[in-house]
Design an enzyme around this catalytic site. Sequence first.
Site, mmCIF file in Angstrom:
data_model
loop_
_atom_site.group_PDB
_atom_site.id
_atom_site.type_symbol
_atom_site.label_atom_id
_atom_site.label_comp_id
_atom_site.label_asym_id
_atom_site.label_seq_id
_atom_site.Cartn_x
_atom_site.Cartn_y
_atom_site.Cartn_z
ATOM 1 N N ARG A 45 0.914 -1.126 -0.036
ATOM 2 C CA ARG A 45 -0.008 0.027 0.033
ATOM 3 C C ARG A 45 0.916 1.262 0.152
ATOM 4 N NH1 ARG A 45 -2.986 -0.660 5.464
ATOM 5 N NH2 ARG A 45 -3.092 -3.074 4.807
ATOM 6 N N GLY A 92 -3.731 -11.883 1.910
ATOM 7 C CA GLY A 92 -4.074 -12.243 3.423
ATOM 8 C C GLY A 92 -5.227 -11.501 3.941
ATOM 9 N N ARG A 94 -9.034 -9.986 4.829
ATOM 10 C CA ARG A 94 -10.219 -10.324 5.554
ATOM 11 C C ARG A 94 -11.188 -11.199 4.213
ATOM 12 N NH1 ARG A 94 -13.246 -7.830 10.523
ATOM 13 N NH2 ARG A 94 -11.011 -7.085 10.861
ATOM 14 N N ARG A 100 -14.394 -7.394 -3.555
ATOM 15 C CA ARG A 100 -15.007 -5.937 -3.685
ATOM 16 C C ARG A 100 -14.059 -5.084 -4.508
ATOM 17 N NH1 ARG A 100 -16.208 -7.359 1.735
ATOM 18 N NH2 ARG A 100 -14.404 -6.345 2.468
ATOM 19 N N HIS A 135 -6.066 -13.204 15.970
ATOM 20 C CA HIS A 135 -4.442 -13.257 16.044
ATOM 21 C C HIS A 135 -3.900 -14.635 16.394
ATOM 22 C CE1 HIS A 135 -2.882 -9.294 14.741
ATOM 23 N NE2 HIS A 135 -3.655 -8.738 15.703
ATOM 24 N N ASP A 136 -2.719 -14.992 16.193
ATOM 25 C CA ASP A 136 -2.119 -15.985 16.520
ATOM 26 C C ASP A 136 -2.765 -16.903 17.554
ATOM 27 O OD1 ASP A 136 0.006 -18.085 17.808
ATOM 28 O OD2 ASP A 136 0.722 -18.034 15.851
ATOM 29 N N TYR A 139 -6.190 -18.234 17.387
ATOM 30 C CA TYR A 139 -6.416 -19.400 16.552
ATOM 31 C C TYR A 139 -6.053 -20.787 17.247
ATOM 32 C CZ TYR A 139 -6.546 -15.520 13.191
ATOM 33 O OH TYR A 139 -6.634 -14.110 12.806
ATOM 34 N N ASP A 165 0.861 -18.371 13.074
ATOM 35 C CA ASP A 165 0.843 -17.664 12.233
ATOM 36 C C ASP A 165 1.926 -18.534 11.096
ATOM 37 O OD1 ASP A 165 -0.273 -15.575 12.927
ATOM 38 O OD2 ASP A 165 1.136 -14.478 13.598
#
Length: 382
Positions: A45, A92, A94, A100, A135-136, A139, A165
């Site tokens: 970005r 990666g 969402r 979109r 986050h990791d 999960y 991760d």
Amino acid sequence: MTYELGQGTGPLRGVKVVEIAGIGPGPHACMLLADLGADVIRIDRPGGGMFGMGDKDVLNRGRPSVALDLKHPDAAATVLGLVEHADVLVEGMRPGTLERLGLGPDDCHARNPALVYGRMTGWGQDGPWSQVAGHDMNYIATTGALHGLGQDRDRPHFPGNLLGDFGGGSTYLVIGILAALLEARTSGKGQVVDAAIVDGTAHLNAIGWTFAALGVASGERRSGLLDGGTPWYDVYETADGQHVSVGALEPQFWAELVARIGVDLPDRDDPANHATIRGALVRRFREKTQAEWSEVFDRTDACVAPVVPLAEAPRHPHLAARGTYVERGGVTQPAPAPRFSRTEATISSPPALPGEHTREALAAWGIGDIDALLASGAATQA
């Protein structure tokens, strides 16, 4: 730094990857692909990454950075232009984000039906939690992996963000990408690889389910074969406040440890002796420094090794001899792994600043009218 296509020397040389920049497991997966020789172009970005680590971010090594504002229609069109020449796309975001932006799997496969579309998320592309943040540790917590970690019976201890991760995440994404690439070479058709950290972590913990099925895992921390529940698989403090790891599982390795430690120990096959054995080991290891114990057990089958801090790991004699760590651009970092006998994996370039190679990398990938992209704000050159 001048960028050219095909700098990599590993077995994936010739494979072209478009990376939509993210954090954590996605960049790690693309670092691994680049280390193995793939030509990866990273789409950052404008303005840079989230944490501002710049050219010290080892996860970004080995590939050029192009800064594109993906909300700009010309930038999205540029990514589709890159996709036409690519074998793989990695993202990666969402679930639904790239759809979109007009860059979802259907959009990309319309341009390149053979594209392998790798998606890296925590919860996966579907399910009731697919749209929530995580986050990791979240999960690995839900998969049952975190609950049993650590030797403190009162609370679990998480291993940084290595298990989720990078263990259950990026590793499984790369496995999926390579499998899909191999299949695409036969079928001519690409597909989506849905790499969810929860799925990979659950799969990674298959041995935990084996122990459960055998009835040797109670679910309580420090109670099993590999979690400190036995005195021959644990960590012990040395005289200088350092530690050694003991992993003498097999009887012959245990016999070697007992012979070298110089203490008479009772039969370990009788659980009634475990507390006595552990106490004896605690006292004995505290009698010498870590360096002294390292010398005692050096190149033996006792399965005893020093617990080495990260900063000292590159100087460990075995790792130094193998070149497990290397220095590039003033940054010590792990060398590419695994190793190959003929097509050596290498670090082709240091981590790039976001947008550092916008002009030259786009040109190398066959994108035209780059001046117009820069003028419109769709692209940015650092």
